[in-house]
Design an enzyme around this catalytic site. Structure first.
Site, PDB file in Angstrom:
ATOM      1  N   LYS A   1       0.863  -1.183   0.000  1.00 48.95           N
ATOM      2  CA  LYS A   1       0.000   0.000   0.000  1.00 48.95           C
ATOM      3  C   LYS A   1       0.898   1.231   0.000  1.00 48.95           C
ATOM      4  CE  LYS A   1      -4.412   1.058   0.291  1.00 48.95           C
ATOM      5  NZ  LYS A   1      -5.527   0.360  -0.349  1.00 48.95           N
TER       6      LYS A   1
ATOM      7  N   GLY B   1     -26.355   1.130   1.354  1.00 48.93           N
ATOM      8  CA  GLY B   1     -25.491   1.688   0.307  1.00 48.93           C
ATOM      9  C   GLY B   1     -25.842   1.103  -1.037  1.00 48.93           C
TER      10      GLY B   1
ATOM     11  N   VAL C   1     -21.184  -0.853  -5.800  1.00 52.60           N
ATOM     12  CA  VAL C   1     -21.227  -2.237  -5.311  1.00 52.60           C
ATOM     13  C   VAL C   1     -22.642  -2.625  -4.869  1.00 52.60           C
ATOM     14  CG1 VAL C   1     -20.385  -3.804  -3.523  1.00 52.60           C
ATOM     15  CG2 VAL C   1     -18.792  -2.257  -4.661  1.00 52.60           C
TER      16      VAL C   1
HETATM   17  P1  NAD Z   1     -19.898   4.165  -3.967  1.00 57.85           P
HETATM   18  O1  NAD Z   1     -19.376   5.498  -3.574  1.00 57.85           O
HETATM   19  O2  NAD Z   1     -20.215   3.890  -5.400  1.00 57.85           O
HETATM   20  O3  NAD Z   1     -21.216   3.814  -3.133  1.00 57.85           O
HETATM   21  C1  NAD Z   1     -21.317   4.002  -1.759  1.00 57.85           C
HETATM   22  C2  NAD Z   1     -22.783   4.381  -1.483  1.00 57.85           C
HETATM   23  O4  NAD Z   1     -22.979   4.394  -0.074  1.00 57.85           O
HETATM   24  C3  NAD Z   1     -23.138   5.770  -2.007  1.00 57.85           C
HETATM   25  O5  NAD Z   1     -24.332   5.688  -2.775  1.00 57.85           O
HETATM   26  C4  NAD Z   1     -23.351   6.588  -0.729  1.00 57.85           C
HETATM   27  O6  NAD Z   1     -24.325   7.599  -0.866  1.00 57.85           O
HETATM   28  C5  NAD Z   1     -23.811   5.494   0.236  1.00 57.85           C
HETATM   29  N1  NAD Z   1     -23.672   5.817   1.660  1.00 57.85           N
HETATM   30  C6  NAD Z   1     -22.705   6.513   2.296  1.00 57.85           C
HETATM   31  N2  NAD Z   1     -22.975   6.577   3.616  1.00 57.85           N
HETATM   32  C7  NAD Z   1     -24.122   5.885   3.820  1.00 57.85           C
HETATM   33  C8  NAD Z   1     -24.904   5.570   4.962  1.00 57.85           C
HETATM   34  N3  NAD Z   1     -24.572   6.011   6.171  1.00 57.85           N
HETATM   35  N4  NAD Z   1     -26.027   4.831   4.794  1.00 57.85           N
HETATM   36  C9  NAD Z   1     -26.408   4.406   3.580  1.00 57.85           C
HETATM   37  N5  NAD Z   1     -25.691   4.671   2.451  1.00 57.85           N
HETATM   38  C10 NAD Z   1     -24.573   5.398   2.577  1.00 57.85           C
HETATM   39  O7  NAD Z   1     -18.814   3.120  -3.405  1.00 57.85           O
HETATM   40  P2  NAD Z   1     -18.659   1.584  -3.808  1.00 57.85           P
HETATM   41  O8  NAD Z   1     -17.577   1.465  -4.811  1.00 57.85           O
HETATM   42  O9  NAD Z   1     -20.000   1.013  -4.064  1.00 57.85           O
HETATM   43  O10 NAD Z   1     -18.052   0.988  -2.449  1.00 57.85           O
HETATM   44  C11 NAD Z   1     -18.898   0.668  -1.356  1.00 57.85           C
HETATM   45  C12 NAD Z   1     -18.074  -0.003  -0.256  1.00 57.85           C
HETATM   46  O11 NAD Z   1     -17.463  -1.187  -0.757  1.00 57.85           O
HETATM   47  C13 NAD Z   1     -16.931   0.841   0.313  1.00 57.85           C
HETATM   48  O12 NAD Z   1     -16.767   0.529   1.675  1.00 57.85           O
HETATM   49  C14 NAD Z   1     -15.728   0.353  -0.463  1.00 57.85           C
HETATM   50  O13 NAD Z   1     -14.523   0.570   0.243  1.00 57.85           O
HETATM   51  C15 NAD Z   1     -16.044  -1.124  -0.570  1.00 57.85           C
HETATM   52  N6  NAD Z   1     -15.380  -1.814  -1.682  1.00 57.85           N
HETATM   53  C16 NAD Z   1     -15.586  -1.402  -2.946  1.00 57.85           C
HETATM   54  C17 NAD Z   1     -14.972  -2.088  -3.995  1.00 57.85           C
HETATM   55  C18 NAD Z   1     -15.192  -1.696  -5.428  1.00 57.85           C
HETATM   56  O14 NAD Z   1     -14.819  -2.463  -6.299  1.00 57.85           O
HETATM   57  N7  NAD Z   1     -15.809  -0.562  -5.715  1.00 57.85           N
HETATM   58  C19 NAD Z   1     -14.139  -3.188  -3.721  1.00 57.85           C
HETATM   59  C20 NAD Z   1     -13.966  -3.598  -2.398  1.00 57.85           C
HETATM   60  C21 NAD Z   1     -14.589  -2.904  -1.384  1.00 57.85           C
END
Ligand code: NAD
Length: 354
Positions: A81, A183, A187
């Site tokens: 990292k 959320g 994802v």
């Molecule tokens: P994203 O930003 O596309 O979506 C996150 C969503 O969560 C947003 O719509 C946001 O408005 C919502 N949100 C934030 N706070 C909230 C709350 N208190 N209650 C309800 N909704 C809330 O992000 P993503 O890429 O979908 O990632 C989501 C999670 O998955 C993160 O924790 C990220 O670290 C993890 N993750 C993502 C990936 C990836 O490939 N994108 C891979 C591994 C882990």
């Protein structure tokens, strides 16, 4: 740099390097936790740390997390990292990114970088002009590995939820199974669409109200307020927004026999894994179930640098192994009484020779 090896998160990391470039103003820390299975791979975070000690802690903790995640996804990569220490205004310039690329290149492949918080795909394209040790680059065509990892992460979570339902509820499909999704971004939205196709009953929640209303209407699902979603009575609670939501209070509110979702670092503290087990809640360790994205990004890197297969079917095939890994964890947890998060950590440690 302070004596990083006295930090509690120092875990015999193989390399911790401070990078400073006077001309561009770049200050970064690159950490490689383990290269037992391959080069230390993991994203670069661009973040303002009022106390630089927190930057060291992040680099140490997150690189170890990547060792575990890559190992459990059967990827030929170790854990690494980088953090770039941003100023209060988070000023980023092209020279800084170029200098960072040079620093990665100087490590000769010990560390392979990618995007993380605060770093865009365009930044990684710029890094790629200085080094080949970079993943997460844009790809052409829908049948290629790589590109946006979100849909691949969602695919792995969908398979993982089905495995959890089979293990805990003895049901072979998710038709009529009630899943509460926190959320609905890249994802969570992807997971919801895949589950809806199989007839799951969905309750969705997001702080972005427009987003959740649109998705609920598209999928004929219920919407719940952000502060209510963790208490919804359902079969599966799927966290796909924030980390650290599984704390004393959050766990006490849960009314679901399964927690399975993609958010990183869901357990607020280590002992919260045991707390879930005490309540009889089956937990899918986050870094195991959410590995779909890293699998795709790594396949893209290995295809570009090693000539490995890079079609999307190879990615799908590897993502389809996530349920088997989860089942192995749950079976060992059932037979030893050790909570699934601890079983996963121990398996990962064994795989990286620790
Ligand atoms: P994203 O930003 O596309 O979506 C996150 C969503 O969560 C947003 O719509 C946001 O408005 C919502 N949100 C934030 N706070 C909230 C709350 N208190 N209650 C309800 N909704 C809330 O992000 P993503 O890429 O979908 O990632 C989501 C999670 O998955 C993160 O924790 C990220 O670290 C993890 N993750 C993502 C990936 C990836 O490939 N994108 C891979 C591994 C882990």
């Amino acid at each position: 740099m302070t004596a990083f090896w006295t930090e509690p998160d120092y875990d015999d990391h193989e390399l911790v390097q401070l990078v400073h470039d006077r001309k561009s103003g770049l200050t970064a820390i690159i950490a490689v936790h383990s290269s037992h299975l391959g080069p230390g791979a993991g994203g670069t975070r661009f973040w303002h740390y009022p106390d630089p000690k927190d930057a060291i802690r992040d680099a140490l903790r997150l690189s170890r997390g990547m060792s575990y995640k890559n190992a459990m996804a059967d990827l030929p990569m170790g854990g690494g990292k980088a953090v770039i220490l941003a100023d209060g205004d988070r000023t980023k310039n092209a020279d800084m990114i170029a200098a960072f690329g040079d620093a990665v290149d100087a490590l000769g492949g010990k560390y392979v970088t990618a995007e993380d918080v605060g770093i865009t795909e365009a930044d990684m394209v710029a890094v790629a002009e200085r080094t080949k040790y970079v993943s997460g680059l844009p790809v052409e065509g829908e049948e290629a590995a790589g590109g946006d990892p979100g849909p691949f992460t969602a695919m792995g979570i969908y398979h993982g939820i089905k495995a959890a339902v089979r293990h805990k509820l003895g049901k072979d499909d998710v038709d009529g199974v009630h899943v509460a999704i926190q959320g609905t971004g890249s994802v969570g939205g992807g997971v919801a669409r895949l589950l809806a196709k199989d007839g799951a009953k969905l309750t969705l929640s997001d702080i972005n109200e427009d987003r959740v209303v649109a998705l609920a209407s598209e999928l004929d699902a219920e919407a719940a307020a952000p502060d209510a979603i963790m208490g919804v009575s359902c079969d599966v609670f799927s966290p796909n927004a924030l980390g650290a939501i599984l704390d004393d209070e959050g766990i006490a509110r849960l009314d679901a026999p399964i927690v399975a979702g993609g958010a990183n670092n869901q357990l607020a503290r280590t002992h919260h894994g045991a707390r879930l087990a005490e309540r009889g809640i089956l937990y899918a360790p986050d870094y195991v179930i959410n590995a779909g994205g890293i699998i795709s990004v790594t396949m893209e890197y290995l295809c570009r640098t090693e000539g490995n297969p890079c079609d999307i079917n190879e990615v799908r095939k590897r993502i389809a192994h996530i349920p088997g890994r989860l089942e192995q964890i749950w079976q060992e947890s059932d037979s030893t009484g050790i909570s699934p998060d601890m079983v996963a950590d121990r398996m990962a440690q064994k795989l990286i020779g620790r």
